[in-house]
Design an enzyme around this catalytic site. Structure first.
Site, PDB file in Angstrom:
ATOM      1  N   ILE A  67      -1.857   0.483 -15.880  1.00 24.06           N
ATOM      2  CA  ILE A  67      -1.686   1.945 -15.873  1.00 24.06           C
ATOM      3  C   ILE A  67      -0.205   2.357 -15.924  1.00 24.06           C
ATOM      4  CG2 ILE A  67      -3.905   2.498 -14.787  1.00 24.06           C
ATOM      5  CD1 ILE A  67      -2.330   2.948 -12.142  1.00 24.06           C
ATOM      6  N   THR A 136      -6.013   7.701   0.633  1.00 21.76           N
ATOM      7  CA  THR A 136      -6.111   7.118   1.965  1.00 21.76           C
ATOM      8  C   THR A 136      -5.745   8.140   3.039  1.00 21.76           C
ATOM      9  OG1 THR A 136      -4.956   5.546   3.404  1.00 21.76           O
ATOM     10  CG2 THR A 136      -3.771   6.255   1.491  1.00 21.76           C
ATOM     11  N   ASP A 137      -6.245   7.921   4.256  1.00 21.88           N
ATOM     12  CA  ASP A 137      -5.857   8.778   5.385  1.00 21.88           C
ATOM     13  C   ASP A 137      -4.415   8.517   5.821  1.00 21.88           C
ATOM     14  OD1 ASP A 137      -6.251   6.259   6.494  1.00 21.88           O
ATOM     15  OD2 ASP A 137      -7.570   6.924   8.110  1.00 21.88           O
ATOM     16  N   GLU A 138      -3.830   7.397   5.321  1.00 22.60           N
ATOM     17  CA  GLU A 138      -2.484   7.031   5.783  1.00 22.60           C
ATOM     18  C   GLU A 138      -1.424   8.034   5.326  1.00 22.60           C
ATOM     19  OE1 GLU A 138      -1.610   2.830   5.551  1.00 22.60           O
ATOM     20  OE2 GLU A 138      -3.735   2.323   5.554  1.00 22.60           O
ATOM     21  N   TYR A 161       3.873   2.243   1.200  1.00 15.71           N
ATOM     22  CA  TYR A 161       2.530   2.384   0.621  1.00 15.71           C
ATOM     23  C   TYR A 161       2.039   3.821   0.757  1.00 15.71           C
ATOM     24  CZ  TYR A 161      -2.601   2.428   0.580  1.00 15.71           C
ATOM     25  OH  TYR A 161      -3.903   2.758   0.344  1.00 15.71           O
ATOM     26  N   LYS A 165       1.208   6.754  -2.065  1.00 17.35           N
ATOM     27  CA  LYS A 165      -0.115   7.379  -2.215  1.00 17.35           C
ATOM     28  C   LYS A 165       0.004   8.902  -2.027  1.00 17.35           C
ATOM     29  CE  LYS A 165      -3.656   5.767  -2.827  1.00 17.35           C
ATOM     30  NZ  LYS A 165      -4.388   5.385  -4.071  1.00 17.35           N
TER      31      LYS A 165
HETATM   32  P1  NAD Z   1      -7.243  -3.664  -4.081  1.00 15.88           P
HETATM   33  O1  NAD Z   1      -5.816  -4.058  -3.853  1.00 15.88           O
HETATM   34  O2  NAD Z   1      -8.322  -4.568  -3.595  1.00 15.88           O
HETATM   35  O3  NAD Z   1      -7.493  -3.479  -5.649  1.00 15.88           O
HETATM   36  C1  NAD Z   1      -6.578  -2.820  -6.478  1.00 15.88           C
HETATM   37  C2  NAD Z   1      -7.015  -3.052  -7.929  1.00 15.88           C
HETATM   38  O4  NAD Z   1      -6.110  -2.320  -8.778  1.00 15.88           O
HETATM   39  C3  NAD Z   1      -6.933  -4.522  -8.362  1.00 15.88           C
HETATM   40  O5  NAD Z   1      -8.076  -4.862  -9.105  1.00 15.88           O
HETATM   41  C4  NAD Z   1      -5.679  -4.582  -9.238  1.00 15.88           C
HETATM   42  O6  NAD Z   1      -5.744  -5.578 -10.234  1.00 15.88           O
HETATM   43  C5  NAD Z   1      -5.657  -3.171  -9.822  1.00 15.88           C
HETATM   44  N1  NAD Z   1      -4.293  -2.769 -10.204  1.00 15.88           N
HETATM   45  C6  NAD Z   1      -3.176  -2.845  -9.443  1.00 15.88           C
HETATM   46  N2  NAD Z   1      -2.108  -2.411 -10.156  1.00 15.88           N
HETATM   47  C7  NAD Z   1      -2.579  -2.023 -11.375  1.00 15.88           C
HETATM   48  C8  NAD Z   1      -1.976  -1.494 -12.533  1.00 15.88           C
HETATM   49  N3  NAD Z   1      -0.654  -1.264 -12.592  1.00 15.88           N
HETATM   50  N4  NAD Z   1      -2.759  -1.183 -13.599  1.00 15.88           N
HETATM   51  C9  NAD Z   1      -4.098  -1.415 -13.556  1.00 15.88           C
HETATM   52  N5  NAD Z   1      -4.720  -1.958 -12.491  1.00 15.88           N
HETATM   53  C10 NAD Z   1      -3.966  -2.261 -11.417  1.00 15.88           C
HETATM   54  O7  NAD Z   1      -7.392  -2.204  -3.497  1.00 15.88           O
HETATM   55  P2  NAD Z   1      -8.590  -1.532  -2.671  1.00 15.88           P
HETATM   56  O8  NAD Z   1      -8.463  -1.903  -1.252  1.00 15.88           O
HETATM   57  O9  NAD Z   1      -9.852  -1.766  -3.393  1.00 15.88           O
HETATM   58  O10 NAD Z   1      -8.187   0.012  -2.788  1.00 15.88           O
HETATM   59  C11 NAD Z   1      -8.569   0.767  -3.942  1.00 15.88           C
HETATM   60  C12 NAD Z   1      -8.036   2.178  -3.812  1.00 15.88           C
HETATM   61  O11 NAD Z   1      -8.557   2.782  -2.635  1.00 15.88           O
HETATM   62  C13 NAD Z   1      -6.515   2.262  -3.693  1.00 15.88           C
HETATM   63  O12 NAD Z   1      -6.076   3.371  -4.434  1.00 15.88           O
HETATM   64  C14 NAD Z   1      -6.268   2.474  -2.202  1.00 15.88           C
HETATM   65  O13 NAD Z   1      -5.088   3.213  -1.978  1.00 15.88           O
HETATM   66  C15 NAD Z   1      -7.508   3.282  -1.817  1.00 15.88           C
HETATM   67  N6  NAD Z   1      -7.961   3.154  -0.423  1.00 15.88           N
HETATM   68  C16 NAD Z   1      -8.139   1.896   0.115  1.00 15.88           C
HETATM   69  C17 NAD Z   1      -8.614   1.781   1.416  1.00 15.88           C
HETATM   70  C18 NAD Z   1      -8.874   0.425   2.039  1.00 15.88           C
HETATM   71  O14 NAD Z   1      -9.192   0.348   3.220  1.00 15.88           O
HETATM   72  N7  NAD Z   1      -8.804  -0.673   1.277  1.00 15.88           N
HETATM   73  C19 NAD Z   1      -8.870   2.920   2.165  1.00 15.88           C
HETATM   74  C20 NAD Z   1      -8.660   4.192   1.575  1.00 15.88           C
HETATM   75  C21 NAD Z   1      -8.211   4.285   0.275  1.00 15.88           C
HETATM   76  P1  TYD Z   2      -4.563  -3.663   7.276  1.00 14.76           P
HETATM   77  O1  TYD Z   2      -5.863  -4.344   7.011  1.00 14.76           O
HETATM   78  O2  TYD Z   2      -3.331  -4.234   6.670  1.00 14.76           O
HETATM   79  O3  TYD Z   2      -4.767  -2.134   6.888  1.00 14.76           O
HETATM   80  P2  TYD Z   2      -3.746  -0.854   7.121  1.00 14.76           P
HETATM   81  O4  TYD Z   2      -2.424  -1.356   7.512  1.00 14.76           O
HETATM   82  O5  TYD Z   2      -3.749  -0.217   5.767  1.00 14.76           O
HETATM   83  O6  TYD Z   2      -4.416  -0.017   8.173  1.00 14.76           O
HETATM   84  O7  TYD Z   2      -4.340  -3.630   8.858  1.00 14.76           O
HETATM   85  C1  TYD Z   2      -5.268  -3.017   9.726  1.00 14.76           C
HETATM   86  C2  TYD Z   2      -4.689  -3.045  11.121  1.00 14.76           C
HETATM   87  O8  TYD Z   2      -4.607  -4.417  11.557  1.00 14.76           O
HETATM   88  C3  TYD Z   2      -3.257  -2.522  11.194  1.00 14.76           C
HETATM   89  O9  TYD Z   2      -3.084  -1.840  12.443  1.00 14.76           O
HETATM   90  C4  TYD Z   2      -2.397  -3.767  11.168  1.00 14.76           C
HETATM   91  C5  TYD Z   2      -3.262  -4.791  11.866  1.00 14.76           C
HETATM   92  N1  TYD Z   2      -3.118  -6.182  11.411  1.00 14.76           N
HETATM   93  C6  TYD Z   2      -2.899  -7.213  12.348  1.00 14.76           C
HETATM   94  O10 TYD Z   2      -2.826  -6.970  13.561  1.00 14.76           O
HETATM   95  N2  TYD Z   2      -2.795  -8.492  11.888  1.00 14.76           N
HETATM   96  C7  TYD Z   2      -2.863  -8.806  10.563  1.00 14.76           C
HETATM   97  O11 TYD Z   2      -2.734 -10.006  10.190  1.00 14.76           O
HETATM   98  C8  TYD Z   2      -3.092  -7.740   9.609  1.00 14.76           C
HETATM   99  C9  TYD Z   2      -3.169  -8.034   8.141  1.00 14.76           C
HETATM  100  C10 TYD Z   2      -3.207  -6.455  10.088  1.00 14.76           C
END
Ligand code: NAD
Ligand code: TYD
Length: 355
Positions: A67, A136-138, A161, A165
Protein backbone atom coordinates in the site's frame (compact mmCIF):
# COMPACT_ATOMS: atom_id res chain seq x y z
CA UNK A 1 -28.72 -3.22 5.17
CA UNK A 2 -25.91 -2.94 2.58
CA UNK A 3 -24.57 -5.86 0.59
CA UNK A 4 -21.39 -5.59 -1.47
CA UNK A 5 -20.22 -6.93 -4.82
CA UNK A 6 -16.43 -6.96 -4.58
CA UNK A 7 -14.75 -6.19 -1.25
CA UNK A 8 -11.08 -5.19 -1.27
CA UNK A 9 -9.42 -6.30 1.97
CA UNK A 10 -5.96 -4.94 2.75
CA UNK A 11 -3.78 -6.98 5.10
CA UNK A 12 -5.90 -10.12 4.68
CA UNK A 13 -2.91 -12.41 5.35
CA UNK A 14 -2.41 -10.97 8.84
CA UNK A 15 -4.16 -11.96 12.05
CA UNK A 16 -7.50 -10.11 12.08
CA UNK A 17 -7.58 -9.66 8.29
CA UNK A 18 -7.29 -13.42 7.68
CA UNK A 19 -10.10 -14.15 10.14
CA UNK A 20 -12.19 -11.48 8.42
CA UNK A 21 -11.51 -12.88 4.94
CA UNK A 22 -12.50 -16.41 6.00
CA UNK A 23 -15.77 -15.06 7.37
CA UNK A 24 -16.51 -12.82 4.35
CA UNK A 25 -15.89 -15.42 1.62
CA UNK A 26 -18.29 -17.85 3.26
CA UNK A 27 -21.00 -15.21 3.79
CA UNK A 28 -22.93 -14.52 0.59
CA UNK A 29 -25.25 -12.14 2.44
CA UNK A 30 -22.20 -9.86 2.90
CA UNK A 31 -20.52 -9.88 -0.54
CA UNK A 32 -19.95 -11.68 -3.84
CA UNK A 33 -16.17 -11.68 -3.83
CA UNK A 34 -13.12 -10.79 -1.72
CA UNK A 35 -9.88 -9.44 -3.17
CA UNK A 36 -7.07 -9.66 -0.63
CA UNK A 37 -4.24 -7.16 -1.10
CA UNK A 38 -1.25 -7.90 1.12
CA UNK A 39 2.47 -7.12 0.89
CA UNK A 40 3.32 -10.30 2.86
CA UNK A 41 5.60 -8.66 5.39
CA UNK A 42 6.94 -10.77 8.28
CA UNK A 43 3.39 -10.63 9.75
CA UNK A 44 1.59 -11.71 6.57
CA UNK A 45 1.44 -15.46 6.15
CA UNK A 46 -0.14 -16.94 3.00
CA UNK A 47 -0.76 -20.15 4.97
CA UNK A 48 -3.47 -18.16 6.76
CA UNK A 49 -5.50 -18.37 3.53
CA UNK A 50 -4.55 -21.88 2.41
CA UNK A 51 -7.30 -23.70 0.51
CA UNK A 52 -9.67 -20.73 0.50
CA UNK A 53 -9.62 -20.24 -3.26
CA UNK A 54 -10.41 -23.93 -3.83
CA UNK A 55 -13.14 -24.08 -1.18
CA UNK A 56 -14.88 -20.94 -2.46
CA UNK A 57 -14.45 -20.93 -6.25
CA UNK A 58 -14.79 -17.46 -7.77
CA UNK A 59 -15.16 -15.78 -4.37
CA UNK A 60 -11.52 -15.26 -3.33
CA UNK A 61 -8.54 -13.65 -5.03
CA UNK A 62 -5.12 -12.69 -3.71
CA UNK A 63 -2.86 -9.92 -5.01
CA UNK A 64 0.57 -9.28 -3.53
CA UNK A 65 0.95 -5.49 -3.39
CA UNK A 66 2.31 -2.83 -1.08
CA UNK A 67 0.00 0.00 0.00
CA UNK A 68 3.03 2.30 0.09
CA UNK A 69 3.05 2.00 -3.72
CA UNK A 70 0.27 4.24 -5.07
CA UNK A 71 0.49 2.91 -8.65
CA UNK A 72 0.07 -0.67 -7.44
CA UNK A 73 -2.96 0.27 -5.34
CA UNK A 74 -4.50 2.27 -8.19
CA UNK A 75 -4.03 -0.67 -10.58
CA UNK A 76 -5.88 -2.99 -8.19
CA UNK A 77 -8.81 -0.56 -7.99
CA UNK A 78 -8.91 -0.37 -11.81
CA UNK A 79 -8.66 -4.13 -12.24
CA UNK A 80 -11.18 -5.27 -9.60
CA UNK A 81 -13.49 -2.24 -9.21
CA UNK A 82 -14.26 -2.88 -5.53
CA UNK A 83 -17.50 -1.59 -3.94
CA UNK A 84 -16.01 -1.61 -0.46
CA UNK A 85 -12.59 -1.46 1.17
CA UNK A 86 -11.74 -2.95 4.56
CA UNK A 87 -8.39 -1.55 5.56
CA UNK A 88 -6.43 -3.78 7.96
CA UNK A 89 -2.93 -3.51 6.44
CA UNK A 90 -0.60 -1.94 8.97
CA UNK A 91 2.51 -2.33 11.00
CA UNK A 92 0.80 -3.42 14.20
CA UNK A 93 3.25 -4.16 17.02
CA UNK A 94 4.06 -1.49 19.62
CA UNK A 95 7.46 -2.95 20.55
CA UNK A 96 8.58 -2.90 16.91
CA UNK A 97 7.40 0.70 16.59
CA UNK A 98 9.76 1.65 19.41
CA UNK A 99 12.72 -0.02 17.68
CA UNK A 100 11.88 1.11 14.12
CA UNK A 101 9.13 3.72 13.81
CA UNK A 102 9.82 4.56 10.13
CA UNK A 103 7.89 1.61 8.68
CA UNK A 104 4.89 2.60 10.83
CA UNK A 105 4.77 6.08 9.35
CA UNK A 106 5.23 4.75 5.82
CA UNK A 107 2.63 1.97 5.91
CA UNK A 108 0.10 3.28 8.41
CA UNK A 109 0.11 6.94 7.36
CA UNK A 110 1.30 7.08 3.75
CA UNK A 111 -0.29 3.71 2.89
CA UNK A 112 -3.67 4.86 4.19
CA UNK A 113 -3.35 8.10 2.23
CA UNK A 114 -2.65 6.09 -0.95
CA UNK A 115 -5.74 3.94 -0.40
CA UNK A 116 -7.96 6.94 0.27
CA UNK A 117 -6.77 8.65 -2.89
CA UNK A 118 -7.20 5.51 -4.98
CA UNK A 119 -10.72 5.01 -3.58
CA UNK A 120 -11.61 8.63 -4.26
CA UNK A 121 -10.31 8.44 -7.84
CA UNK A 122 -12.14 5.18 -8.50
CA UNK A 123 -15.43 6.01 -6.79
CA UNK A 124 -16.01 9.66 -7.71
CA UNK A 125 -19.21 10.70 -5.96
CA UNK A 126 -20.66 7.17 -5.58
CA UNK A 127 -22.58 6.85 -2.33
CA UNK A 128 -23.23 3.08 -2.45
CA UNK A 129 -19.63 2.29 -1.43
CA UNK A 130 -17.84 2.06 1.94
CA UNK A 131 -14.25 2.62 2.99
CA UNK A 132 -13.95 0.90 6.37
CA UNK A 133 -10.88 1.78 8.42
CA UNK A 134 -9.82 -0.70 11.11
CA UNK A 135 -8.24 1.16 14.00
CA UNK A 136 -7.32 0.74 17.62
CA UNK A 137 -8.32 2.11 21.03
CA UNK A 138 -4.64 2.97 21.57
CA UNK A 139 -5.16 6.26 19.67
CA UNK A 140 -6.94 7.57 22.81
CA UNK A 141 -3.91 7.18 25.08
CA UNK A 142 -4.00 5.74 28.58
CA UNK A 143 -6.83 5.67 31.16
CA UNK A 144 -7.03 6.06 34.91
CA UNK A 145 -8.83 3.50 37.11
CA UNK A 146 -12.52 3.11 36.34
CA UNK A 147 -12.41 5.22 33.15
CA UNK A 148 -13.50 4.02 29.68
CA UNK A 149 -12.84 5.15 26.11
CA UNK A 150 -15.83 6.18 23.99
CA UNK A 151 -16.12 7.62 20.48
CA UNK A 152 -15.87 11.06 22.11
CA UNK A 153 -12.53 10.39 23.80
CA UNK A 154 -9.78 12.85 22.99
CA UNK A 155 -7.00 11.59 20.72
CA UNK A 156 -3.83 11.26 22.80
CA UNK A 157 -1.55 8.66 21.14
CA UNK A 158 1.66 7.96 23.02
CA UNK A 159 3.60 5.27 21.10
CA UNK A 160 4.90 5.52 17.52
CA UNK A 161 2.36 2.79 16.63
CA UNK A 162 -0.64 4.59 18.12
CA UNK A 163 0.53 7.95 16.74
CA UNK A 164 0.66 6.47 13.23
CA UNK A 165 -2.80 4.91 13.66
CA UNK A 166 -4.17 8.22 14.99
CA UNK A 167 -2.77 9.98 11.93
CA UNK A 168 -4.48 7.44 9.66
CA UNK A 169 -7.80 7.92 11.52
CA UNK A 170 -7.55 11.67 10.96
CA UNK A 171 -6.87 11.19 7.24
CA UNK A 172 -9.92 8.92 6.91
CA UNK A 173 -12.12 11.44 8.77
CA UNK A 174 -10.78 14.30 6.63
CA UNK A 175 -11.49 12.43 3.38
CA UNK A 176 -15.04 11.95 4.60
CA UNK A 177 -15.51 15.55 5.70
CA UNK A 178 -13.78 17.26 2.78
CA UNK A 179 -14.32 14.89 -0.15
CA UNK A 180 -17.49 13.17 1.12
CA UNK A 181 -15.89 9.75 0.78
CA UNK A 182 -18.29 7.30 2.49
CA UNK A 183 -16.23 5.98 5.41
CA UNK A 184 -16.74 4.10 8.66
CA UNK A 185 -14.16 3.56 11.41
CA UNK A 186 -13.87 1.06 14.26
CA UNK A 187 -11.52 1.65 17.20
CA UNK A 188 -11.13 -1.75 18.80
CA UNK A 189 -9.42 -3.09 21.91
CA UNK A 190 -6.83 -5.92 22.07
CA UNK A 191 -7.77 -8.96 19.98
CA UNK A 192 -6.67 -12.55 20.49
CA UNK A 193 -7.47 -15.82 18.72
CA UNK A 194 -6.21 -18.14 15.95
CA UNK A 195 -3.55 -16.99 13.45
CA UNK A 196 -2.11 -14.18 15.61
CA UNK A 197 1.61 -13.67 15.06
CA UNK A 198 3.47 -14.84 18.18
CA UNK A 199 5.01 -11.47 19.02
CA UNK A 200 1.76 -10.35 20.71
CA UNK A 201 1.08 -11.26 24.35
CA UNK A 202 -1.35 -14.19 24.06
CA UNK A 203 0.30 -16.32 21.33
CA UNK A 204 3.81 -15.48 22.58
CA UNK A 205 2.91 -16.80 26.02
CA UNK A 206 1.21 -19.94 24.63
CA UNK A 207 4.25 -20.82 22.51
CA UNK A 208 6.63 -20.17 25.40
CA UNK A 209 4.51 -22.42 27.65
CA UNK A 210 4.68 -25.15 25.00
CA UNK A 211 8.48 -24.88 25.02
CA UNK A 212 8.92 -24.44 28.78
CA UNK A 213 10.45 -20.99 28.21
CA UNK A 214 10.09 -17.99 30.58
CA UNK A 215 6.87 -15.94 30.28
CA UNK A 216 8.16 -12.33 30.12
CA UNK A 217 5.83 -9.91 31.94
CA UNK A 218 6.66 -6.24 31.40
CA UNK A 219 6.98 -4.02 34.50
CA UNK A 220 4.70 -4.95 37.39
CA UNK A 221 2.20 -6.86 35.19
CA UNK A 222 -0.62 -4.56 36.31
CA UNK A 223 -1.19 -2.83 32.95
CA UNK A 224 -4.78 -3.33 31.85
CA UNK A 225 -5.97 -4.35 28.37
CA UNK A 226 -9.58 -4.99 27.28
CA UNK A 227 -9.56 -8.40 25.55
CA UNK A 228 -11.82 -9.33 22.61
CA UNK A 229 -11.98 -12.65 20.77
CA UNK A 230 -11.17 -12.01 17.10
CA UNK A 231 -14.47 -13.43 15.74
CA UNK A 232 -16.38 -10.82 17.74
CA UNK A 233 -14.28 -8.05 16.17
CA UNK A 234 -14.90 -9.50 12.69
CA UNK A 235 -18.66 -9.48 13.33
CA UNK A 236 -18.50 -5.88 14.58
CA UNK A 237 -16.71 -4.75 11.41
CA UNK A 238 -19.21 -6.50 9.13
CA UNK A 239 -22.09 -4.99 11.08
CA UNK A 240 -20.68 -1.46 10.89
CA UNK A 241 -20.06 -1.84 7.14
CA UNK A 242 -23.53 -3.15 6.41
CA UNK A 243 -25.61 -1.14 8.90
CA UNK A 244 -23.46 1.62 10.40
CA UNK A 245 -23.90 5.31 9.71
CA UNK A 246 -21.50 6.86 7.18
CA UNK A 247 -18.79 9.08 8.63
CA UNK A 248 -19.22 7.51 12.07
CA UNK A 249 -16.74 5.93 14.46
CA UNK A 250 -17.65 2.92 16.60
CA UNK A 251 -15.66 1.87 19.69
CA UNK A 252 -15.47 -1.93 20.00
CA UNK A 253 -14.37 -3.79 23.12
CA UNK A 254 -14.91 -7.06 24.93
CA UNK A 255 -15.88 -5.69 28.33
CA UNK A 256 -13.00 -7.79 29.69
CA UNK A 257 -10.53 -5.23 31.03
CA UNK A 258 -7.93 -7.30 32.86
CA UNK A 259 -4.48 -6.75 34.33
CA UNK A 260 -1.88 -8.59 32.22
CA UNK A 261 -0.99 -10.83 35.13
CA UNK A 262 -4.65 -11.81 35.61
CA UNK A 263 -5.05 -12.54 31.89
CA UNK A 264 -1.86 -14.60 31.98
CA UNK A 265 -3.13 -16.63 34.92
CA UNK A 266 -6.31 -17.42 32.96
CA UNK A 267 -4.15 -18.34 29.96
CA UNK A 268 -2.04 -20.71 32.11
CA UNK A 269 -5.29 -22.45 33.13
CA UNK A 270 -6.56 -22.56 29.53
CA UNK A 271 -3.34 -24.14 28.23
CA UNK A 272 -3.26 -26.53 31.23
CA UNK A 273 -6.81 -27.65 30.45
CA UNK A 274 -5.67 -28.55 26.92
CA UNK A 275 -2.40 -30.27 27.85
CA UNK A 276 -3.33 -31.87 31.19
CA UNK A 277 -0.23 -30.30 32.79
CA UNK A 278 -0.73 -28.46 36.10
CA UNK A 279 -1.33 -24.67 35.73
CA UNK A 280 1.26 -24.19 38.48
CA UNK A 281 3.97 -25.51 36.15
CA UNK A 282 3.12 -22.77 33.66
CA UNK A 283 2.78 -20.13 36.41
CA UNK A 284 6.30 -20.98 37.59
CA UNK A 285 7.59 -19.75 34.19
CA UNK A 286 6.34 -16.18 34.82
CA UNK A 287 9.32 -13.80 34.81
CA UNK A 288 9.08 -10.07 35.41
CA UNK A 289 11.23 -8.16 32.92
CA UNK A 290 12.08 -4.53 32.21
CA UNK A 291 9.04 -2.43 31.30
CA UNK A 292 8.27 -1.27 27.76
CA UNK A 293 9.25 2.43 27.30
CA UNK A 294 6.13 4.63 27.48
CA UNK A 295 3.96 1.60 28.37
CA UNK A 296 0.29 2.73 28.44
CA UNK A 297 -1.23 1.78 31.80
CA UNK A 298 -4.85 1.04 31.06
CA UNK A 299 -7.23 0.59 28.10
CA UNK A 300 -10.95 -0.18 28.44
CA UNK A 301 -13.83 0.41 26.03
CA UNK A 302 -17.40 1.50 26.59
CA UNK A 303 -19.16 -0.13 23.60
CA UNK A 304 -22.58 1.45 24.28
CA UNK A 305 -22.85 3.05 20.82
CA UNK A 306 -22.32 -0.09 18.74
CA UNK A 307 -24.49 -2.07 21.15
CA UNK A 308 -27.43 0.33 21.15
CA UNK A 309 -27.27 1.41 17.47
CA UNK A 310 -26.36 -1.89 15.85
CA UNK A 311 -27.15 -4.54 18.49
CA UNK A 312 -23.56 -5.83 18.64
CA UNK A 313 -22.52 -7.90 21.66
CA UNK A 314 -19.35 -9.92 22.18
CA UNK A 315 -20.33 -13.59 22.10
CA UNK A 316 -17.13 -15.24 23.34
CA UNK A 317 -16.07 -14.63 26.94
CA UNK A 318 -12.40 -14.57 27.92
CA UNK A 319 -12.26 -18.03 29.53
CA UNK A 320 -13.91 -19.62 26.50
CA UNK A 321 -11.87 -17.54 24.02
CA UNK A 322 -8.57 -18.43 25.69
CA UNK A 323 -9.53 -22.13 25.66
CA UNK A 324 -10.32 -21.93 21.93
CA UNK A 325 -7.10 -20.04 21.24
CA UNK A 326 -4.90 -22.41 23.27
CA UNK A 327 -6.61 -25.35 21.53
CA UNK A 328 -5.92 -23.83 18.12
CA UNK A 329 -2.19 -23.24 18.72
CA UNK A 330 -1.76 -26.70 20.25
CA UNK A 331 -3.75 -28.27 17.41
CA UNK A 332 -1.80 -26.58 14.61
CA UNK A 333 1.85 -27.53 15.18
CA UNK A 334 2.66 -27.14 11.47
CA UNK A 335 1.53 -23.51 11.46
CA UNK A 336 3.47 -22.83 14.67
CA UNK A 337 6.56 -24.57 13.30
CA UNK A 338 6.38 -22.65 10.02
CA UNK A 339 6.34 -19.37 11.94
CA UNK A 340 9.06 -20.45 14.30
CA UNK A 341 11.41 -21.63 11.58
CA UNK A 342 10.36 -19.07 8.99
CA UNK A 343 9.58 -22.05 6.72
CA UNK A 344 6.64 -20.24 5.16
CA UNK A 345 9.18 -17.77 3.80
CA UNK A 346 10.57 -20.56 1.54
CA UNK A 347 7.06 -21.20 0.23
CA UNK A 348 6.73 -17.47 -0.32
CA UNK A 349 9.97 -17.28 -2.26
CA UNK A 350 8.87 -20.14 -4.53
CA UNK A 351 5.47 -18.58 -5.04
CA UNK A 352 6.38 -14.94 -5.48
CA UNK A 353 10.18 -14.72 -5.78
CA UNK A 354 10.08 -12.63 -2.65
CA UNK A 355 13.75 -12.66 -1.71
P1 NAD B 1 -0.96 -8.08 11.63
O1 NAD B 1 0.37 -7.45 11.91
O2 NAD B 1 -1.21 -9.47 12.08
O3 NAD B 1 -1.22 -8.07 10.05
C1 NAD B 1 -0.93 -6.96 9.25
C2 NAD B 1 -1.06 -7.40 7.79
O4 NAD B 1 -0.82 -6.24 6.97
C3 NAD B 1 -0.03 -8.45 7.37
O5 NAD B 1 -0.65 -9.44 6.59
C4 NAD B 1 0.99 -7.67 6.54
O6 NAD B 1 1.63 -8.45 5.55
C5 NAD B 1 0.11 -6.57 5.95
N1 NAD B 1 0.90 -5.37 5.61
C6 NAD B 1 1.77 -4.72 6.41
N2 NAD B 1 2.32 -3.68 5.74
C7 NAD B 1 1.75 -3.67 4.50
C8 NAD B 1 1.91 -2.86 3.36
N3 NAD B 1 2.76 -1.82 3.34
N4 NAD B 1 1.14 -3.11 2.26
C9 NAD B 1 0.28 -4.16 2.26
N5 NAD B 1 0.12 -5.00 3.30
C10 NAD B 1 0.86 -4.75 4.41
O7 NAD B 1 -2.04 -7.08 12.19
P2 NAD B 1 -3.42 -7.36 12.97
O8 NAD B 1 -3.13 -7.58 14.40
O9 NAD B 1 -4.20 -8.35 12.20
O10 NAD B 1 -4.11 -5.92 12.86
C11 NAD B 1 -4.85 -5.58 11.68
C12 NAD B 1 -5.37 -4.16 11.82
O11 NAD B 1 -6.20 -4.06 12.97
C13 NAD B 1 -4.28 -3.11 11.99
O12 NAD B 1 -4.64 -1.97 11.26
C14 NAD B 1 -4.28 -2.82 13.49
O13 NAD B 1 -3.87 -1.49 13.75
C15 NAD B 1 -5.76 -3.01 13.82
N6 NAD B 1 -6.06 -3.43 15.20
C16 NAD B 1 -5.40 -4.51 15.74
C17 NAD B 1 -5.73 -4.93 17.03
C18 NAD B 1 -5.06 -6.14 17.65
O14 NAD B 1 -5.29 -6.42 18.82
N7 NAD B 1 -4.27 -6.91 16.90
C19 NAD B 1 -6.69 -4.24 17.75
C20 NAD B 1 -7.33 -3.13 17.16
C21 NAD B 1 -7.01 -2.75 15.88
P1 TYD C 1 0.69 -6.53 23.08
O1 TYD C 1 0.16 -7.89 22.77
O2 TYD C 1 2.02 -6.15 22.52
O3 TYD C 1 -0.44 -5.50 22.67
P2 TYD C 1 -0.51 -3.86 22.93
O4 TYD C 1 0.81 -3.39 23.37
O5 TYD C 1 -0.88 -3.36 21.57
O6 TYD C 1 -1.60 -3.68 23.95
O7 TYD C 1 0.79 -6.39 24.66
C1 TYD C 1 -0.34 -6.54 25.49
C2 TYD C 1 0.07 -6.21 26.91
O8 TYD C 1 1.01 -7.21 27.36
C3 TYD C 1 0.81 -4.88 27.03
O9 TYD C 1 0.46 -4.28 28.28
C4 TYD C 1 2.27 -5.27 27.05
C5 TYD C 1 2.26 -6.62 27.72
N1 TYD C 1 3.29 -7.58 27.28
C6 TYD C 1 4.10 -8.23 28.24
O10 TYD C 1 3.95 -8.02 29.45
N2 TYD C 1 5.02 -9.13 27.79
C7 TYD C 1 5.22 -9.39 26.47
O11 TYD C 1 6.11 -10.21 26.11
C8 TYD C 1 4.38 -8.71 25.50
C9 TYD C 1 4.57 -8.96 24.03
C10 TYD C 1 3.44 -7.82 25.96
Amino acid sequence: MRRFGTVLVTGGCGFIGSNFVRSAVSDSSFCDKVVNLDALTYAGNPKNQEGLKERHPGRYLFRKADIRDFEAVKEIFELFRPDAVVHFAAESHVDRSIVGPGAFVETNVLGTYNLLQAARNAWGDRKDVVFHHVSTDEVFGSLGDGEHFTEESRYDPRSPYSASKAASDHLVRAWNHTFELPVTITNCSNNYGPYQFPEKLVPLMILNMMEGKPLPVYGDGRNVRDWLYVDDHVEAIKLVMTSGRMGETYAVGGGAALENIVLLDALCRAVAAETGISPDEYRSLITYVQDRPGHDRRYAIDPTKIRSELGWEPRVGVEEGLRRTAGWYLGNPEWVESIRTGAYREWLDRQYGNR
